[in-house]
Design an enzyme around this catalytic site. Sequence first.
Site, PDB file in Angstrom:
ATOM      1  N   CYS A   9       8.675 114.990  96.442  1.00  0.00           N
ATOM      2  CA  CYS A   9       7.861 115.173  95.683  1.00  0.00           C
ATOM      3  C   CYS A   9       6.848 114.090  94.651  1.00  0.00           C
ATOM      4  O   CYS A   9       6.942 113.192  95.249  1.00  0.00           O
ATOM      5  CB  CYS A   9       8.259 116.790  94.760  1.00  0.00           C
ATOM      6  N   ARG A  11      10.494 120.530  92.069  1.00  0.00           N
ATOM      7  CA  ARG A  11       9.965 120.788  92.351  1.00  0.00           C
ATOM      8  C   ARG A  11      11.820 120.201  94.536  1.00  0.00           C
ATOM      9  O   ARG A  11      11.977 121.005  95.122  1.00  0.00           O
ATOM     10  CB  ARG A  11       8.739 120.921  93.797  1.00  0.00           C
ATOM     11  N   ASP A  57       3.475 122.899  91.396  1.00  0.00           N
ATOM     12  CA  ASP A  57       3.981 121.490  90.393  1.00  0.00           C
ATOM     13  C   ASP A  57       4.555 122.156  89.224  1.00  0.00           C
ATOM     14  O   ASP A  57       3.847 122.798  88.288  1.00  0.00           O
ATOM     15  CB  ASP A  57       3.397 120.074  90.169  1.00  0.00           C
TER      16      ASP A  57
END
Length: 166
Positions: free
Chosen positions: A20, A26, A132
């Site tokens: 990420c 994440r 996100d």
Amino acid sequence: MRPPIPPARTPGHYSVALVCLGNICRSPMADVVLTERVDEAGLAGRVAVVSSGTGDWHVGNPMDARAAATLAAAGYDPSTHRARHWSTAWLDEHDLVLAMDRSNLADIGGAGDRVRLFRDFDPVDAGGEVPDPYYGGDDGFEEVLTMVERTCAAIVGGLREELGPS
């Protein structure tokens, strides 16, 4: 339908890298969940899971407190995670590299045989992005966890098929 898991580079062993932006929300959430699912499936000694971020500003830090709290509330242990920075060498070191969104995918060189979006394996929304949650509220982290859990279950199914019985 879930895409096939690419073949292992080393028979009997498999390595998955999750990517990420900062490696604090994440991809570490997916790392913790996938690692636990791999363990539950009896594949712990045969599958390695790592995560990293395309940005380097969080290197060495634990995951975001909200991500950790969401995982802990669901029974996972987020305590050992420390953020790492993506390296292009990972493309040759891992059997499967999964980016959380299209921007992350572009940052690591785009899709390929061993490089895909994480949610390409999502049984509910194949090819979607993992949003996100960093700038939002707690509900964003819960939404990410829901996506991650169902997608990790599908990935483990593919890993079982690829690696066969232990």
